[in-house]
Design a protein around this motif. Sequence first.
Motif, PDB file in Angstrom:
ATOM      1  N   ALA A   9       3.039  38.076 -59.493  1.00 52.38           N
ATOM      2  CA  ALA A   9       2.324  36.294 -59.226  1.00 52.38           C
ATOM      3  C   ALA A   9       3.370  35.117 -60.179  1.00 52.38           C
ATOM      4  CB  ALA A   9       1.168  36.262 -60.647  1.00 52.38           C
ATOM      5  N   ALA A  10       4.356  35.432 -61.349  1.00 53.63           N
ATOM      6  CA  ALA A  10       5.017  34.534 -61.548  1.00 53.63           C
ATOM      7  C   ALA A  10       5.794  34.271 -60.394  1.00 53.63           C
ATOM      8  CB  ALA A  10       5.802  35.071 -62.848  1.00 53.63           C
ATOM      9  N   LEU A  11       6.566  35.311 -59.718  1.00 54.12           N
ATOM     10  CA  LEU A  11       7.331  34.923 -59.021  1.00 54.12           C
ATOM     11  C   LEU A  11       6.907  33.775 -57.547  1.00 54.12           C
ATOM     12  CD1 LEU A  11       9.492  38.098 -58.729  1.00 54.12           C
ATOM     13  CD2 LEU A  11      10.522  35.974 -59.290  1.00 54.12           C
ATOM     14  N   LEU A  12       5.893  34.397 -56.826  1.00 53.64           N
ATOM     15  CA  LEU A  12       4.495  33.226 -56.636  1.00 53.64           C
ATOM     16  C   LEU A  12       4.686  32.036 -56.800  1.00 53.64           C
ATOM     17  CD1 LEU A  12       2.734  36.507 -55.002  1.00 53.64           C
ATOM     18  CD2 LEU A  12       3.760  34.992 -53.850  1.00 53.64           C
ATOM     19  N   TYR A  13       4.658  31.611 -57.933  1.00 48.28           N
ATOM     20  CA  TYR A  13       3.921  30.870 -58.354  1.00 48.28           C
ATOM     21  C   TYR A  13       5.106  29.734 -58.175  1.00 48.28           C
ATOM     22  CZ  TYR A  13      -0.579  31.757 -60.816  1.00 48.28           C
ATOM     23  OH  TYR A  13      -1.731  32.323 -61.232  1.00 48.28           O
ATOM     24  N   ALA A  14       6.850  30.333 -58.811  1.00 44.47           N
ATOM     25  CA  ALA A  14       7.760  29.592 -58.679  1.00 44.47           C
ATOM     26  C   ALA A  14       8.413  29.397 -57.562  1.00 44.47           C
ATOM     27  CB  ALA A  14       8.369  30.803 -59.347  1.00 44.47           C
ATOM     28  N   ALA A  15       7.917  30.524 -56.643  1.00 39.23           N
ATOM     29  CA  ALA A  15       7.884  29.738 -54.967  1.00 39.23           C
ATOM     30  C   ALA A  15       7.380  29.053 -54.454  1.00 39.23           C
ATOM     31  CB  ALA A  15       8.373  31.191 -54.122  1.00 39.23           C
ATOM     32  N   CYS A  16       6.649  28.759 -55.305  1.00 37.20           N
ATOM     33  CA  CYS A  16       5.202  27.327 -54.429  1.00 37.20           C
ATOM     34  C   CYS A  16       5.900  26.553 -54.608  1.00 37.20           C
ATOM     35  CB  CYS A  16       3.942  28.433 -54.764  1.00 37.20           C
ATOM     36  SG  CYS A  16       2.129  26.542 -54.526  1.00 37.20           S
ATOM     37  N   ALA A  17       5.764  26.271 -56.461  1.00 38.78           N
ATOM     38  CA  ALA A  17       6.773  24.763 -57.315  1.00 38.78           C
ATOM     39  C   ALA A  17       7.823  24.730 -56.216  1.00 38.78           C
ATOM     40  CB  ALA A  17       6.755  24.765 -58.264  1.00 38.78           C
ATOM     41  N   LEU A  18       8.448  25.244 -55.519  1.00 36.77           N
ATOM     42  CA  LEU A  18       9.800  25.197 -54.871  1.00 36.77           C
ATOM     43  C   LEU A  18       9.800  24.645 -53.012  1.00 36.77           C
ATOM     44  CD1 LEU A  18      12.388  27.323 -56.819  1.00 36.77           C
ATOM     45  CD2 LEU A  18      11.822  24.989 -57.068  1.00 36.77           C
ATOM     46  N   LEU A  19       8.348  24.822 -52.897  1.00 33.36           N
ATOM     47  CA  LEU A  19       8.585  24.805 -51.434  1.00 33.36           C
ATOM     48  C   LEU A  19       8.074  23.323 -51.124  1.00 33.36           C
ATOM     49  CD1 LEU A  19       5.747  27.517 -50.632  1.00 33.36           C
ATOM     50  CD2 LEU A  19       8.045  27.173 -49.469  1.00 33.36           C
ATOM     51  N   PRO A  20       8.500  22.848 -49.634  1.00 31.80           N
ATOM     52  CA  PRO A  20       8.683  21.575 -49.433  1.00 31.80           C
ATOM     53  C   PRO A  20       7.205  21.048 -49.221  1.00 31.80           C
ATOM     54  CG  PRO A  20       9.232  22.995 -47.962  1.00 31.80           C
ATOM     55  CD  PRO A  20       9.244  23.545 -48.684  1.00 31.80           C
ATOM     56  N   SER A  21       6.373  19.746 -49.038  1.00 32.44           N
ATOM     57  CA  SER A  21       5.161  18.817 -49.267  1.00 32.44           C
ATOM     58  C   SER A  21       4.593  19.243 -47.689  1.00 32.44           C
ATOM     59  CB  SER A  21       5.249  18.325 -49.659  1.00 32.44           C
ATOM     60  OG  SER A  21       5.896  17.428 -51.086  1.00 32.44           O
ATOM     61  N   ARG A  22       5.288  19.859 -46.996  1.00 30.93           N
ATOM     62  CA  ARG A  22       5.199  19.218 -45.300  1.00 30.93           C
ATOM     63  C   ARG A  22       4.662  21.290 -45.234  1.00 30.93           C
ATOM     64  NH1 ARG A  22      10.942  18.861 -45.519  1.00 30.93           N
ATOM     65  NH2 ARG A  22      11.756  21.011 -44.262  1.00 30.93           N
ATOM     66  N   ARG A  23       5.246  21.910 -45.905  1.00 27.09           N
ATOM     67  CA  ARG A  23       5.015  23.332 -45.958  1.00 27.09           C
ATOM     68  C   ARG A  23       3.285  23.517 -46.660  1.00 27.09           C
ATOM     69  NH1 ARG A  23       8.884  26.081 -44.204  1.00 27.09           N
ATOM     70  NH2 ARG A  23       7.094  27.894 -43.622  1.00 27.09           N
ATOM     71  N   PRO A  89       4.977  25.654 -62.413  1.00 23.43           N
ATOM     72  CA  PRO A  89       5.962  26.471 -62.968  1.00 23.43           C
ATOM     73  C   PRO A  89       4.659  26.388 -64.081  1.00 23.43           C
ATOM     74  CG  PRO A  89       7.275  23.957 -62.129  1.00 23.43           C
ATOM     75  CD  PRO A  89       5.136  23.835 -62.165  1.00 23.43           C
ATOM     76  N   CYS A  90       4.175  25.804 -65.342  1.00 26.09           N
ATOM     77  CA  CYS A  90       3.250  26.498 -66.460  1.00 26.09           C
ATOM     78  C   CYS A  90       3.072  27.686 -65.837  1.00 26.09           C
ATOM     79  CB  CYS A  90       2.119  25.087 -66.669  1.00 26.09           C
ATOM     80  SG  CYS A  90       3.338  23.341 -67.282  1.00 26.09           S
ATOM     81  N   ALA A  91       2.186  27.992 -64.520  1.00 22.58           N
ATOM     82  CA  ALA A  91       1.394  29.191 -64.497  1.00 22.58           C
ATOM     83  C   ALA A  91       2.499  30.193 -64.906  1.00 22.58           C
ATOM     84  CB  ALA A  91       1.294  28.731 -62.840  1.00 22.58           C
ATOM     85  N   CYS A  92       3.819  29.804 -63.649  1.00 19.81           N
ATOM     86  CA  CYS A  92       4.506  30.910 -63.625  1.00 19.81           C
ATOM     87  C   CYS A  92       4.942  30.920 -65.317  1.00 19.81           C
ATOM     88  CB  CYS A  92       5.903  29.833 -62.893  1.00 19.81           C
ATOM     89  SG  CYS A  92       7.387  31.279 -62.808  1.00 19.81           S
ATOM     90  N   ALA A  93       5.128  30.498 -66.211  1.00 16.40           N
ATOM     91  CA  ALA A  93       5.689  30.754 -67.429  1.00 16.40           C
ATOM     92  C   ALA A  93       4.171  31.016 -68.642  1.00 16.40           C
ATOM     93  CB  ALA A  93       5.808  29.661 -68.277  1.00 16.40           C
ATOM     94  N   ALA A  94       2.723  30.907 -67.925  1.00 15.68           N
ATOM     95  CA  ALA A  94       2.266  31.658 -68.222  1.00 15.68           C
ATOM     96  C   ALA A  94       1.889  33.242 -67.894  1.00 15.68           C
ATOM     97  CB  ALA A  94       0.403  30.629 -67.961  1.00 15.68           C
ATOM     98  N   ALA A  95       2.069  33.671 -66.469  1.00 20.15           N
ATOM     99  CA  ALA A  95       1.982  34.495 -66.005  1.00 20.15           C
ATOM    100  C   ALA A  95       2.683  35.818 -66.988  1.00 20.15           C
ATOM    101  CB  ALA A  95       2.217  34.384 -64.433  1.00 20.15           C
ATOM    102  N   LEU A  96       3.772  35.336 -67.728  1.00 14.76           N
ATOM    103  CA  LEU A  96       5.004  36.322 -68.033  1.00 14.76           C
ATOM    104  C   LEU A  96       4.594  36.489 -69.337  1.00 14.76           C
ATOM    105  CD1 LEU A  96       7.943  34.517 -66.836  1.00 14.76           C
ATOM    106  CD2 LEU A  96       6.455  36.872 -65.948  1.00 14.76           C
TER     107      LEU A  96
END
Length: 269
Positions: A9-23, A89-96
């Motif tokens: 879940a943390a890795l997916l949250y991190a990926a989601c934070a980095l995805l461009p807005s158009r996606r 990013p906060c959800a990523c940290a909270a999941a860990l």
Amino acid sequence: MHNTLFLAAALLYAACALLPSRRGGVISGVTALAWALHGVALGGDAFAPGSLRIGFAIMLSAALWVSVAAYWFENRNFALDGLRRLVMPCACAAALLPMLFPGSVMPLSTQSSAFGWHVAVAVLAYSTLTIAAFHAVLMALQETRLHARTVTAGPGWFGGALDQLPALLTMEKLLFRLIGIGFVLLSLTVLSGVVFSEQLFGRALRWDHKNIFALLSWILFAALLAGRRWRGWRGKTALRFTLAGFATLALAYVGSRFVLEVVLHRSVA
């Protein structure tokens, strides 16, 4: 098993934070998958037959889990991509966090049947006001960008997301809707703690730091809503009250549990 799910879940949250807005479609799908994995991990880790695992990490992780759901639903109605850059990013940290700070196990056989409802409402209140605090920070950044924008300044990674947000008046309306819902839930939490303290916790209400900070937070949010209703408070005044109320609420449980578990190394339920 639970740690694997928390990590995924943390890795997916991190990926989601980095995805461009158009996606947008990909962002929505990744958010939903991360949220589902996070929820399964939380449920399996916190709940066991006849017991409940509690601690600042579990509480914070659950709050961000609900906050992600709130973001996901709100983003379907309004363009809140800037909120994603703060929440994920906060959800990523909270999941860990539950992997690092497991907390302590409380047997439910000694607790009233109302205890579970009290905890559930408290988590919902904390989560709703958490997303309100993120929203307030986003509004402050949005207002600063509007006043400080120059011709030569590029949008940047985060600035582009801020430019896509709804107008400040719409953001303010959303903020007070979140605060109104959170205040009702916080009121129920405080009321149940006061009225049913003997049944919930097996002892009369004590005026310790946790109860005092929770009540102070309730007073701050009540003052904000009253000021909005009768004095027309908005803008920086509303943002200051929102962040002060959230900070006080964070000290009521998460902050105190952090000190007990991490600083003092006490496993107190």
